[in-house]
Design a protein around this motif. Structure first.
Motif, PDB file in Angstrom:
ATOM      1  N   THR A   1       0.832  -1.199   0.000  1.00 61.03           N
ATOM      2  CA  THR A   1       0.000   0.000   0.000  1.00 61.03           C
ATOM      3  C   THR A   1       0.869   1.253   0.000  1.00 61.03           C
ATOM      4  OG1 THR A   1      -1.819  -1.114   1.129  1.00 61.03           O
ATOM      5  CG2 THR A   1      -1.741   1.285   1.283  1.00 61.03           C
ATOM      6  N   ASP A   2       1.901   1.259   0.820  1.00 59.68           N
ATOM      7  CA  ASP A   2       2.816   2.407   0.884  1.00 59.68           C
ATOM      8  C   ASP A   2       3.403   2.724  -0.488  1.00 59.68           C
ATOM      9  OD1 ASP A   2       2.492   2.741   3.618  1.00 59.68           O
ATOM     10  OD2 ASP A   2       4.296   1.626   4.154  1.00 59.68           O
ATOM     11  N   GLU A   3       3.888   1.685  -1.181  1.00 57.78           N
ATOM     12  CA  GLU A   3       4.512   1.925  -2.480  1.00 57.78           C
ATOM     13  C   GLU A   3       3.497   2.413  -3.505  1.00 57.78           C
ATOM     14  OE1 GLU A   3       8.035  -0.154  -4.819  1.00 57.78           O
ATOM     15  OE2 GLU A   3       6.186  -1.333  -4.983  1.00 57.78           O
ATOM     16  N   ALA A   4       2.290   1.858  -3.468  1.00 53.37           N
ATOM     17  CA  ALA A   4       1.259   2.301  -4.407  1.00 53.37           C
ATOM     18  C   ALA A   4       0.916   3.769  -4.187  1.00 53.37           C
ATOM     19  CB  ALA A   4       0.017   1.428  -4.268  1.00 53.37           C
ATOM     20  N   ILE A   5       0.774   4.171  -2.933  1.00 51.32           N
ATOM     21  CA  ILE A   5       0.460   5.572  -2.632  1.00 51.32           C
ATOM     22  C   ILE A   5       1.607   6.474  -3.080  1.00 51.32           C
ATOM     23  CG2 ILE A   5       0.122   7.226  -0.757  1.00 51.32           C
ATOM     24  CD1 ILE A   5      -1.386   4.993   0.744  1.00 51.32           C
ATOM     25  N   ARG A   6       2.832   6.081  -2.774  1.00 50.75           N
ATOM     26  CA  ARG A   6       3.999   6.901  -3.150  1.00 50.75           C
ATOM     27  C   ARG A   6       4.091   7.047  -4.667  1.00 50.75           C
ATOM     28  NH1 ARG A   6       7.827   4.291  -0.427  1.00 50.75           N
ATOM     29  NH2 ARG A   6       8.718   3.078  -2.124  1.00 50.75           N
ATOM     30  N   ARG A   7       3.878   5.969  -5.380  1.00 46.89           N
ATOM     31  CA  ARG A   7       3.953   6.042  -6.842  1.00 46.89           C
ATOM     32  C   ARG A   7       2.841   6.927  -7.404  1.00 46.89           C
ATOM     33  NH1 ARG A   7       4.470   1.014 -11.201  1.00 46.89           N
ATOM     34  NH2 ARG A   7       4.455   2.351 -13.066  1.00 46.89           N
ATOM     35  N   ASN A   8       1.636   6.759  -6.901  1.00 42.38           N
ATOM     36  CA  ASN A   8       0.520   7.560  -7.411  1.00 42.38           C
ATOM     37  C   ASN A   8       0.736   9.048  -7.154  1.00 42.38           C
ATOM     38  OD1 ASN A   8      -0.839   5.307  -8.355  1.00 42.38           O
ATOM     39  ND2 ASN A   8      -2.059   5.061  -6.494  1.00 42.38           N
ATOM     40  N   ILE A   9       1.218   9.386  -5.964  1.00 38.60           N
ATOM     41  CA  ILE A   9       1.471  10.787  -5.649  1.00 38.60           C
ATOM     42  C   ILE A   9       2.515  11.362  -6.594  1.00 38.60           C
ATOM     43  CG2 ILE A   9       2.497  12.327  -3.932  1.00 38.60           C
ATOM     44  CD1 ILE A   9       1.107  10.660  -1.775  1.00 38.60           C
ATOM     45  N   ALA A  10       3.595  10.623  -6.839  1.00 37.87           N
ATOM     46  CA  ALA A  10       4.660  11.114  -7.718  1.00 37.87           C
ATOM     47  C   ALA A  10       4.184  11.244  -9.157  1.00 37.87           C
ATOM     48  CB  ALA A  10       5.871  10.181  -7.639  1.00 37.87           C
ATOM     49  N   GLU A  11       3.485  10.240  -9.645  1.00 37.97           N
ATOM     50  CA  GLU A  11       3.099  10.241 -11.053  1.00 37.97           C
ATOM     51  C   GLU A  11       1.950  11.195 -11.361  1.00 37.97           C
ATOM     52  OE1 GLU A  11       4.568   5.772 -12.399  1.00 37.97           O
ATOM     53  OE2 GLU A  11       2.426   6.131 -12.079  1.00 37.97           O
ATOM     54  N   ARG A  12       1.097  11.456 -10.382  1.00 35.56           N
ATOM     55  CA  ARG A  12      -0.076  12.294 -10.623  1.00 35.56           C
ATOM     56  C   ARG A  12       0.113  13.746 -10.166  1.00 35.56           C
ATOM     57  NH1 ARG A  12      -5.268   9.630 -11.142  1.00 35.56           N
ATOM     58  NH2 ARG A  12      -4.992   7.414 -11.551  1.00 35.56           N
ATOM     59  N   ASP A  13       1.299  14.094  -9.753  1.00 39.82           N
ATOM     60  CA  ASP A  13       1.570  15.459  -9.297  1.00 39.82           C
ATOM     61  C   ASP A  13       1.411  16.428 -10.469  1.00 39.82           C
ATOM     62  OD1 ASP A  13       2.516  17.852  -8.298  1.00 39.82           O
ATOM     63  OD2 ASP A  13       4.305  16.974  -7.395  1.00 39.82           O
ATOM     64  N   PRO A  14       0.468  17.374 -10.388  1.00 43.35           N
ATOM     65  CA  PRO A  14       0.287  18.303 -11.508  1.00 43.35           C
ATOM     66  C   PRO A  14       1.499  19.193 -11.743  1.00 43.35           C
ATOM     67  CG  PRO A  14      -1.050  18.955  -9.614  1.00 43.35           C
ATOM     68  CD  PRO A  14      -0.518  17.595  -9.311  1.00 43.35           C
ATOM     69  N   ALA A  15       2.361  19.345 -10.726  1.00 46.24           N
ATOM     70  CA  ALA A  15       3.564  20.153 -10.893  1.00 46.24           C
ATOM     71  C   ALA A  15       4.615  19.462 -11.762  1.00 46.24           C
ATOM     72  CB  ALA A  15       4.169  20.512  -9.535  1.00 46.24           C
ATOM     73  N   ASN A  16       4.383  18.201 -12.159  1.00 51.94           N
ATOM     74  CA  ASN A  16       5.313  17.543 -13.078  1.00 51.94           C
ATOM     75  C   ASN A  16       5.431  18.300 -14.395  1.00 51.94           C
ATOM     76  OD1 ASN A  16       5.820  15.526 -11.215  1.00 51.94           O
ATOM     77  ND2 ASN A  16       4.396  14.058 -12.124  1.00 51.94           N
ATOM     78  N   VAL A  17       4.424  19.107 -14.699  1.00 50.03           N
ATOM     79  CA  VAL A  17       4.490  19.910 -15.919  1.00 50.03           C
ATOM     80  C   VAL A  17       5.673  20.870 -15.881  1.00 50.03           C
ATOM     81  CG1 VAL A  17       2.974  21.768 -15.089  1.00 50.03           C
ATOM     82  CG2 VAL A  17       3.101  21.278 -17.523  1.00 50.03           C
ATOM     83  N   MET A  18       6.103  21.266 -14.689  1.00 52.28           N
ATOM     84  CA  MET A  18       7.270  22.137 -14.583  1.00 52.28           C
ATOM     85  C   MET A  18       8.542  21.379 -14.958  1.00 52.28           C
ATOM     86  SD  MET A  18       5.895  24.944 -13.908  1.00 52.28           S
ATOM     87  CE  MET A  18       7.463  25.794 -13.902  1.00 52.28           C
ATOM     88  N   GLY A  19       8.611  20.108 -14.584  1.00 50.54           N
ATOM     89  CA  GLY A  19       9.750  19.298 -15.003  1.00 50.54           C
ATOM     90  C   GLY A  19       9.804  19.164 -16.506  1.00 50.54           C
ATOM     91  N   GLU A  20       8.642  18.938 -17.113  1.00 53.47           N
ATOM     92  CA  GLU A  20       8.602  18.809 -18.567  1.00 53.47           C
ATOM     93  C   GLU A  20       9.001  20.122 -19.241  1.00 53.47           C
ATOM     94  OE1 GLU A  20       4.785  17.359 -19.687  1.00 53.47           O
ATOM     95  OE2 GLU A  20       5.036  15.442 -18.643  1.00 53.47           O
ATOM     96  N   ARG A  21       8.583  21.225 -18.656  1.00 55.23           N
ATOM     97  CA  ARG A  21       8.935  22.525 -19.220  1.00 55.23           C
ATOM     98  C   ARG A  21      10.451  22.746 -19.166  1.00 55.23           C
ATOM     99  NH1 ARG A  21       6.224  28.062 -16.990  1.00 55.23           N
ATOM    100  NH2 ARG A  21       4.371  26.947 -17.739  1.00 55.23           N
ATOM    101  N   PHE A  22      11.068  22.379 -18.062  1.00 51.76           N
ATOM    102  CA  PHE A  22      12.491  22.652 -17.876  1.00 51.76           C
ATOM    103  C   PHE A  22      13.397  21.587 -18.498  1.00 51.76           C
ATOM    104  CE2 PHE A  22      11.327  24.993 -13.716  1.00 51.76           C
ATOM    105  CZ  PHE A  22      11.145  26.182 -14.415  1.00 51.76           C
ATOM    106  N   PHE A  23      12.991  20.300 -18.386  1.00 50.39           N
ATOM    107  CA  PHE A  23      13.895  19.212 -18.743  1.00 50.39           C
ATOM    108  C   PHE A  23      13.368  18.286 -19.829  1.00 50.39           C
ATOM    109  CE2 PHE A  23      14.558  20.260 -14.221  1.00 50.39           C
ATOM    110  CZ  PHE A  23      15.871  20.706 -14.299  1.00 50.39           C
ATOM    111  N   GLY A  24      12.118  18.472 -20.256  1.00 50.21           N
ATOM    112  CA  GLY A  24      11.552  17.630 -21.292  1.00 50.21           C
ATOM    113  C   GLY A  24      10.842  16.418 -20.720  1.00 50.21           C
ATOM    114  N   PRO A  25       9.917  15.821 -21.488  1.00 48.63           N
ATOM    115  CA  PRO A  25       9.113  14.689 -20.983  1.00 48.63           C
ATOM    116  C   PRO A  25       9.933  13.464 -20.590  1.00 48.63           C
ATOM    117  CG  PRO A  25       8.131  15.636 -22.954  1.00 48.63           C
ATOM    118  CD  PRO A  25       9.477  16.267 -22.817  1.00 48.63           C
TER     119      PRO A  25
END
Length: 269
Positions: A222-246
């Motif tokens: 459960t811990d790993e599933a929650i951690r993965r979902n939080i990381a992958e669904r973070d809307p701020a990931n768009v900033m990473g894509e803007r700076f470093f690419g998809p």
């Protein structure tokens, strides 16, 4: 739409380029101090999967670092930052996910600027609190008075409310999530609440009862599933894509949840 109901990139784009190097220095100094205290308490080993991310950068200024750690009591700890401080963006993380030997909430903290200063600080739940009232009564209800006090006594801060329903669902009832001008008042407040919460969290760990062996595998999954979902669904990931690419952003997100880890999880030791 109210001023604070925006995505991070909306705040940044509307403000325009603003140098937040001073805020970045304050946040990294604080997180470095907290991480050092954690390393004094726990046996931790740097996971080789994050060695290549010790330092990464884009050609136009953005740069960052991700360090992942694990140990006998810690499933996955991230000490990281991503920043383009000269242009107004900073993100600094210290997240500590415990192994399944105890059921203490995980420690979640992110500090930012876009360009206003920003704090997220939470005791990440490991159960459904509406059902697990034992955990609620032990770890969350006692913090409610402090949560109320911080809001009431600091009129320079405003709540940060994510437009993402998933993000809102991930927060505990005592999560600190607010923004304010990045000046000395904010630094003092954030330092106070973060240092006291880490000390409290370490005491929780020291006093925790051990989870029965037959329940640990399910808790770890459960811990790993929650951690993965939080990381992958973070809307701020768009900033990473803007700076470093998809493609690079996918690698960064995978590192944040430990998708490429090399060292064993605590349950596997």
């Amino acid at each position: 739409m109210s001023q604070n109901l925006k995505f991070v990139q909306e705040f940044l784009d509307e403000a325009g380029p603003t140098d937040v190097s001073a805020t970045f220095a304050d946040w990294t100094a604080l997180v470095d101090r907290l991480a050092a205290k954690v390393k004094d308490r726990f046996e931790l080993h740097r996971d080789p999967s994050t060695d290549a991310l010790e330092s990464f950068a884009a050609e136009n200024g953005p740069k960052g670092s991700i360090r992942g750690y694990t140990g006998p009591e810690i499933d996955w700890m991230i000490h990281s930052h991503m920043e383009n401080a000269a242009a107004g963006f900073v993100n600094v993380h210290l997240t500590i996910w415990l192994g399944p030997q105890v059921k203490v909430p995980h420690f979640g903290m992110a500090l930012g600027a876009f360009p206003q200063g920003w704090l997220f600080l939470d005791s990440v739940p490991r159960s459904y609190l509406m059902e697990d009232t034992e955990s609620y009564d032990k770890y969350y209800e006692p913090l409610n008075a402090e949560w109320e006090r911080v809001q009431a006594e600091n009129d320079f801060i405003e709540p940060f409310v994510s437009r993402s329903a998933f993000v809102r669902a991930s927060l505990s009832p005592t999560a600190m999530c607010f923004m304010a001008p990045g000046d000395g008042r904010l630094t003092e407040l954030v330092t106070d609440v973060a240092e006291r919460h880490l000390d409290r969290w370490l005491q929780w760990v020291d006093e925790a009862e051990r989870v029965p062996e037959e329940e640990q595998a399910a808790l770890a999954a459960t811990d790993e599933a929650i951690r993965r979902n939080i990381a992958e669904r973070d809307p701020a990931n768009v900033m990473g894509e803007r700076f470093f690419g998809p493609e690079m952003t996918q690698d960064l997100v995978r590192a944040l949840w430990g998708g490429g880890r090399v060292l064993p999880r605590p349950l596997e030791r």
